[in-house]
Design a protein around this motif. Structure first.
Motif, PDB file in Angstrom:
ATOM      1  N   ILE A 185       0.670  -0.854  -0.069  1.00  0.00           N
ATOM      2  CA  ILE A 185       0.030   0.064   0.220  1.00  0.00           C
ATOM      3  C   ILE A 185       1.099   1.328  -0.113  1.00  0.00           C
ATOM      4  O   ILE A 185       2.207   1.217   0.976  1.00  0.00           O
ATOM      5  N   TYR A 186       0.620   1.764  -1.330  1.00  0.00           N
ATOM      6  CA  TYR A 186       1.375   3.617  -1.066  1.00  0.00           C
ATOM      7  C   TYR A 186       0.800   4.653   0.029  1.00  0.00           C
ATOM      8  O   TYR A 186      -0.450   5.320   0.301  1.00  0.00           O
ATOM      9  N   ARG A 187       1.687   5.107   0.700  1.00  0.00           N
ATOM     10  CA  ARG A 187       1.206   5.966   1.692  1.00  0.00           C
ATOM     11  C   ARG A 187       2.465   6.988   2.186  1.00  0.00           C
ATOM     12  O   ARG A 187       3.579   6.617   2.560  1.00  0.00           O
ATOM     13  N   ASP A 188       2.337   8.143   2.263  1.00  0.00           N
ATOM     14  CA  ASP A 188       3.370   9.045   1.834  1.00  0.00           C
ATOM     15  C   ASP A 188       4.479   8.822   1.247  1.00  0.00           C
ATOM     16  O   ASP A 188       5.516   9.435   1.734  1.00  0.00           O
ATOM     17  N   GLY A 189       4.423   8.293  -0.064  1.00  0.00           N
ATOM     18  CA  GLY A 189       5.960   8.575  -0.174  1.00  0.00           C
ATOM     19  C   GLY A 189       6.825   6.955  -0.581  1.00  0.00           C
ATOM     20  O   GLY A 189       7.176   6.667  -1.099  1.00  0.00           O
ATOM     21  N   ARG A 190       5.988   6.180  -0.010  1.00  0.00           N
ATOM     22  CA  ARG A 190       6.827   4.871   0.307  1.00  0.00           C
ATOM     23  C   ARG A 190       5.666   3.790  -0.184  1.00  0.00           C
ATOM     24  O   ARG A 190       4.423   3.558   0.465  1.00  0.00           O
ATOM     25  N   HIS A 191       6.360   2.446   0.014  1.00  0.00           N
ATOM     26  CA  HIS A 191       5.593   1.410   0.077  1.00  0.00           C
ATOM     27  C   HIS A 191       5.505   0.166   1.277  1.00  0.00           C
ATOM     28  O   HIS A 191       6.566   0.018   1.734  1.00  0.00           O
ATOM     29  N   TYR A 192       4.216   0.378   1.595  1.00  0.00           N
ATOM     30  CA  TYR A 192       4.580  -0.520   3.040  1.00  0.00           C
ATOM     31  C   TYR A 192       3.492  -2.336   2.740  1.00  0.00           C
ATOM     32  O   TYR A 192       2.745  -2.238   1.544  1.00  0.00           O
ATOM     33  N   LEU A 193       4.476  -2.990   3.193  1.00  0.00           N
ATOM     34  CA  LEU A 193       3.287  -4.163   2.941  1.00  0.00           C
ATOM     35  C   LEU A 193       2.623  -5.119   3.541  1.00  0.00           C
ATOM     36  O   LEU A 193       2.982  -5.037   5.090  1.00  0.00           O
ATOM     37  N   ARG A 194       1.709  -5.588   3.443  1.00  0.00           N
ATOM     38  CA  ARG A 194       0.194  -5.686   4.071  1.00  0.00           C
ATOM     39  C   ARG A 194      -0.048  -6.838   3.641  1.00  0.00           C
ATOM     40  O   ARG A 194      -0.693  -7.622   4.997  1.00  0.00           O
ATOM     41  N   GLY A 195       0.144  -7.630   2.360  1.00  0.00           N
ATOM     42  CA  GLY A 195      -0.677  -8.624   2.569  1.00  0.00           C
ATOM     43  C   GLY A 195       0.436 -10.097   2.009  1.00  0.00           C
ATOM     44  O   GLY A 195       1.608  -9.376   1.192  1.00  0.00           O
ATOM     45  N   VAL A 196       0.129 -11.149   1.791  1.00  0.00           N
ATOM     46  CA  VAL A 196       0.853 -11.798   1.155  1.00  0.00           C
ATOM     47  C   VAL A 196       0.495 -12.687  -0.106  1.00  0.00           C
ATOM     48  O   VAL A 196      -0.913 -13.440   0.947  1.00  0.00           O
ATOM     49  N   VAL A 197       0.325 -13.087  -1.176  1.00  0.00           N
ATOM     50  CA  VAL A 197      -0.896 -13.250  -1.528  1.00  0.00           C
ATOM     51  C   VAL A 197      -1.100 -14.628  -0.992  1.00  0.00           C
ATOM     52  O   VAL A 197       0.566 -16.013  -1.288  1.00  0.00           O
ATOM     53  N   SER A 198      -1.994 -15.736  -0.575  1.00  0.00           N
ATOM     54  CA  SER A 198      -2.100 -17.082  -0.369  1.00  0.00           C
ATOM     55  C   SER A 198      -3.179 -17.805  -1.440  1.00  0.00           C
ATOM     56  O   SER A 198      -2.607 -18.879  -1.883  1.00  0.00           O
ATOM     57  N   SER A 199      -4.545 -17.939  -1.623  1.00  0.00           N
ATOM     58  CA  SER A 199      -4.918 -18.207  -1.932  1.00  0.00           C
ATOM     59  C   SER A 199      -6.526 -17.872  -3.079  1.00  0.00           C
ATOM     60  O   SER A 199      -6.285 -17.071  -2.668  1.00  0.00           O
ATOM     61  N   GLY A 200      -7.371 -18.447  -3.652  1.00  0.00           N
ATOM     62  CA  GLY A 200      -8.348 -17.865  -4.376  1.00  0.00           C
ATOM     63  C   GLY A 200      -8.844 -19.458  -4.511  1.00  0.00           C
ATOM     64  O   GLY A 200      -8.806 -20.470  -4.336  1.00  0.00           O
ATOM     65  N   ILE A 201      -9.907 -18.608  -5.183  1.00  0.00           N
ATOM     66  CA  ILE A 201     -11.700 -19.965  -6.056  1.00  0.00           C
ATOM     67  C   ILE A 201     -10.342 -20.566  -7.403  1.00  0.00           C
ATOM     68  O   ILE A 201     -10.576 -19.677  -8.354  1.00  0.00           O
ATOM     69  N   LEU A 202     -10.293 -21.240  -7.857  1.00  0.00           N
ATOM     70  CA  LEU A 202     -10.335 -21.703  -9.049  1.00  0.00           C
ATOM     71  C   LEU A 202     -11.365 -22.126  -9.674  1.00  0.00           C
ATOM     72  O   LEU A 202     -12.840 -22.222  -9.031  1.00  0.00           O
ATOM     73  N   LYS A 203     -11.304 -21.927 -11.196  1.00  0.00           N
ATOM     74  CA  LYS A 203     -12.479 -22.300 -11.853  1.00  0.00           C
ATOM     75  C   LYS A 203     -11.475 -24.182 -12.717  1.00  0.00           C
ATOM     76  O   LYS A 203     -11.116 -23.473 -12.984  1.00  0.00           O
ATOM     77  N   GLN A 204     -12.532 -24.466 -13.484  1.00  0.00           N
ATOM     78  CA  GLN A 204     -11.845 -25.611 -14.532  1.00  0.00           C
ATOM     79  C   GLN A 204     -12.193 -24.553 -16.367  1.00  0.00           C
ATOM     80  O   GLN A 204     -13.515 -24.003 -16.382  1.00  0.00           O
ATOM     81  N   ALA A 205     -11.217 -24.629 -17.438  1.00  0.00           N
ATOM     82  CA  ALA A 205     -11.345 -24.183 -18.481  1.00  0.00           C
ATOM     83  C   ALA A 205     -11.288 -24.906 -19.361  1.00  0.00           C
ATOM     84  O   ALA A 205      -9.867 -25.402 -19.452  1.00  0.00           O
ATOM     85  N   ILE A 206     -11.403 -24.651 -20.506  1.00  0.00           N
ATOM     86  CA  ILE A 206     -10.633 -24.885 -21.854  1.00  0.00           C
ATOM     87  C   ILE A 206      -9.301 -24.182 -22.216  1.00  0.00           C
ATOM     88  O   ILE A 206      -9.955 -23.500 -22.864  1.00  0.00           O
ATOM     89  N   ILE A 207      -8.495 -25.047 -22.524  1.00  0.00           N
ATOM     90  CA  ILE A 207      -7.615 -23.855 -23.323  1.00  0.00           C
ATOM     91  C   ILE A 207      -6.176 -24.875 -23.435  1.00  0.00           C
ATOM     92  O   ILE A 207      -6.453 -25.828 -23.374  1.00  0.00           O
ATOM     93  N   ASN A 208      -6.658 -24.456 -25.458  1.00  0.00           N
ATOM     94  CA  ASN A 208      -5.783 -25.585 -26.085  1.00  0.00           C
ATOM     95  C   ASN A 208      -6.362 -26.744 -26.427  1.00  0.00           C
ATOM     96  O   ASN A 208      -5.519 -27.797 -26.087  1.00  0.00           O
ATOM     97  N   GLU A 209      -8.160 -27.219 -25.948  1.00  0.00           N
ATOM     98  CA  GLU A 209      -8.429 -27.780 -26.001  1.00  0.00           C
ATOM     99  C   GLU A 209      -8.568 -29.263 -25.155  1.00  0.00           C
ATOM    100  O   GLU A 209      -8.309 -30.567 -25.396  1.00  0.00           O
ATOM    101  N   LYS A 210      -8.106 -28.357 -23.742  1.00  0.00           N
ATOM    102  CA  LYS A 210      -7.371 -29.207 -22.493  1.00  0.00           C
ATOM    103  C   LYS A 210      -8.077 -28.809 -21.957  1.00  0.00           C
ATOM    104  O   LYS A 210      -8.587 -27.314 -21.685  1.00  0.00           O
ATOM    105  N   VAL A 211      -8.725 -29.898 -20.497  1.00  0.00           N
ATOM    106  CA  VAL A 211      -9.235 -28.479 -19.484  1.00  0.00           C
ATOM    107  C   VAL A 211      -8.739 -29.055 -18.389  1.00  0.00           C
ATOM    108  O   VAL A 211      -7.551 -29.148 -18.139  1.00  0.00           O
TER     109      VAL A 211
END
Length: 620
Positions: free
Chosen positions: A562-588
């Motif tokens: 998060i940018y504040r007062d001219g500096r960037h502060y670490l608040r979060g670490v990417v952890s997890s999320g919701i997935l889905k299935q999709a067809i890419i190059n004819e593969k699921v």
């Protein structure tokens, strides 16, 4: 006298005392009676109001509790009536529907329960509901007790709820999803605390089935009195009882009208009844809140808003900032040359869906982690954030791999860290610095087997100052203001990373995206099923731009700053999320789902752990 002493000894096993100095009960004598009665004092056990997340009515299930009849005695019109019946036997079990997949039945159903436990044959069990049948029992088995057979509905689970007393059982049946109709709806679970129960016959009625429903008058707690015999069975739980005058039915229902809409709430489950010397019958029912968390944990479509605990005390850093001169972007950007290339369409780019090519040097704290496995297999799978000369914050789950039915953890000599990287294809970039950490510290609370992503944080520690700080390599500051989610839920955060495009081709240039940080409630309401399980307030939080920008597969461990007062502060670490299935190059393929928020480990919850383990970051 001997009997009374024995009873007192038995009660003391439950933490009670029936001596005159008892702090929980007062002894009373009824004129003409030969037994002593004990009545709970006014300090009745208070259950806090459950939070189902619904902003307006806080309903346990959408559309629950609506019944057009004003008279509870109206025969066979309660839409939550359910019968569980054994097809080959005469056993039946009457219950109450509390969701599209759950029914509660009383201890009178023991024959049906025992049969199911013994056979585990779902085909033997029939579920009836609704009131569309005219006949009491039809020859073709489609109707029973004026309820219609619910076709294709199967019992998939059975649990005995926690006992209130040795002789009382209630059972929770789970089924596949029941389709609702006007005459088939679940009742609501009570949604307020129990400090202001309405002691009026206009608000409560007892019911078991159909025409058994009758208005009930609720006693005040201080008038809820029982003999020593009942105290032996109940212990402290007696302070969770709701007492009513007869009739005594299995289910105590509360009827409420708000904003012109009348709803019915399951308020309590009957346990026993007793008769006072005066001849008045007292029906004792256990507050539904006694079981609420247990019920929610067993029913797949009932979910509580995760509780929000207090944040940890804020850590003050000795030098004011977590590291000298942290969080600054030092590169001079030629806007005419380095202007970001905008995507012509929203597309998944690994952890950055809808992101842009980052400008060179604008994420100098981003670290790329490469894992060197067996047989020469190399995976660029995670990111991290430099926070000092000697430490990188990342996600714990990055360091585990499930192979052959067992979990394997990477060692420090298998994890290569690269800082100053921009174009993944230009391995000779002058700005790059690559080395291996001396230690990997995975938070002790993280459990890769359970996959709950609790405590999903890790540190990479270097024994000496291997990192050379340059324009392209700089640490981010650790967050140093209010730790509460309310302090950031109106802000945006930046996330950087490498990932795959919509064509399943990995991006070669560092991507960056701005995400909106969501309140815990907004996060939960977006997808209750997922976030009700994985959102752990203070441990993590949500961020994203639904259907526009999100994080996803490919760069776990990257930082949200998060940018504040001219500096960037670490608040979060990417952890997890919701997935889905999709067809890419004819593969699921399994891909990210940008429709929903992603979860980020909240660094502030682990600030004391970070300060304790990072050699060159010091608190006051």
């Amino acid at each position: 006298m001997e009997a009374k002493i024995f009873a007192c000894f038995f009660i003391s096993l439950f933490g009670l005392c029936c001596a005159q100095g008892s702090s929980n009960f007062r002894e009373i004598e009824y004129e003409g009676g030969d037994e002593s009665y004990f009545c709970a004092k006014r300090n009745r056990r208070i259950f806090s109001a459950p939070d189902f997340g619904d902003r307006e009515e806080n309903l346990s299930f959408e559309g629950c509790g609506i019944w057009s009849s004003r008279d509870p005695g109206n025969k066979f019109k309660q839409p939550w009536q359910i019968v569980v019946r054994v097809r080959s036997k005469s056993y039946i079990c009457r219950g109450i529907l509390i969701s599209a997949q759950a029914v509660i039945t009383p201890h009178e159903c023991r024959d049906v329960v025992d049969h199911y436990i013994r056979t585990r044959n779902s085909n033997e069990m029939q579920i009836y509901g609704g009131d569309s049948c005219a006949d009491t029992e039809s020859e073709d088995g489609k109707c029973f007790a004026r309820l219609r057979l619910l076709e294709n509905i199967k019992v998939i689970g059975l649990k005995t709820l926690r006992k209130m007393s040795p002789h009382t059982d209630y059972f929770l049946w789970t089924t596949n999803k029941i389709k609702f109709a006007n005459n088939l709806l679940p009742i609501c679970l009570y949604n307020r605390d129990n400090s202001d129960d309405f002691y009026s016959s206009q608000n409560y009625y007892g019911t078991y089935f159909g025409d058994d429903a009758e208005w009930a008058e609720v006693y005040k707690p201080e008038d809820c009195c029982h003999t020593e015999e009942y105290l032996r069975f109940w212990g402290e739980n007696i302070n969770s009882l709701i007492c009513t005058k007869s009739p005594c039915q299995f289910f105590l229902i509360n009827r409420e009208t708000q904003q012109g809409q009348t709803r019915h709430y399951l308020r309590a489950l009957r346990s026993f009844y007793s008769t006072k010397p005066s001849g008045t019958k007292v029906c004792s029912s256990m507050d539904i809140n006694f079981w609420l968390e247990e019920i929610i944990s067993l029913v797949p479509d009932l979910i509580l808003m995760p509780k929000i605990p207090s944040t940890k005390p804020k850590i003050e850093f000795r030098s004011g900032l977590s590291f000298p001169n942290c969080g600054k972007i030092l590169t001079q950007i030629n806007a005419a040359i380095k202007r970001p290339r905008r995507s012509t369409e929203l597309r998944p780019t690994g952890f950055v869906f809808g992101g842009l090519d980052a400008e060179i040097g604008t994420s100098p704290w981003h670290a790329s982690l490469t894992f060197h496995g067996k047989a020469g297999v190399t995976i660029d799978a995670c990111g991290g954030t430099l926070i000092s000369n000697r430490a990188i914050v990342t996600a714990a789950h990055c360091f585990f791999e499930s192979t052959g039915g067992r979990v394997v953890q990477y060692t420090s000599n298998q994890v290569e860290v690269t800082l100053g990287k921009y174009d993944a294809e230009k391995r000779t970039e002058d700005s790059r610095q690559s080395f291996y950490p001396n230690r990997i510290l995975v938070h002790s609370g993280y459990d890769h087997v359970t996959q709950t992503f609790e405590d999903d944080i890790a540190l990479l520690i270097f024994d000496s100052s291997k990192v050379e700080l340059t324009e392209m390599v700089q640490p981010a500051c650790l967050w140093d203001q209010d730790y509460s989610i309310s302090s950031i839920s109106h802000k945006t955060g930046e996330v950087a990373g490498y990932g795959k495009t919509a064509e399943d081709i990995r991006a070669t240039v560092l991507q960056k995206v701005e995400l909106n940080i969501a309140s815990h409630r907004n996060c939960f309401l977006q997808q209750r099923q997922f976030f009700g399980k994985f959102l752990k307030p203070t441990m993590n939080f949500c961020a994203g731009k639904p259907n526009e920008a999100a994080t996803c597969i490919g760069d776990s461990g990257g930082g949200l700053t998060i940018y504040r007062d001219g500096r960037h502060y670490l608040r979060g670490v990417v952890s997890s999320g919701i997935l889905k299935q999709a067809i890419i190059n004819e593969k699921v393929e399994t891909v990210c789902n940008p429709k929903y928020y992603s979860l980020f480990t909240d660094v502030t919850n682990y600030m004391d752990w970070i300060v304790r383990n990072v050699p060159d970051i010091q608190g006051k």
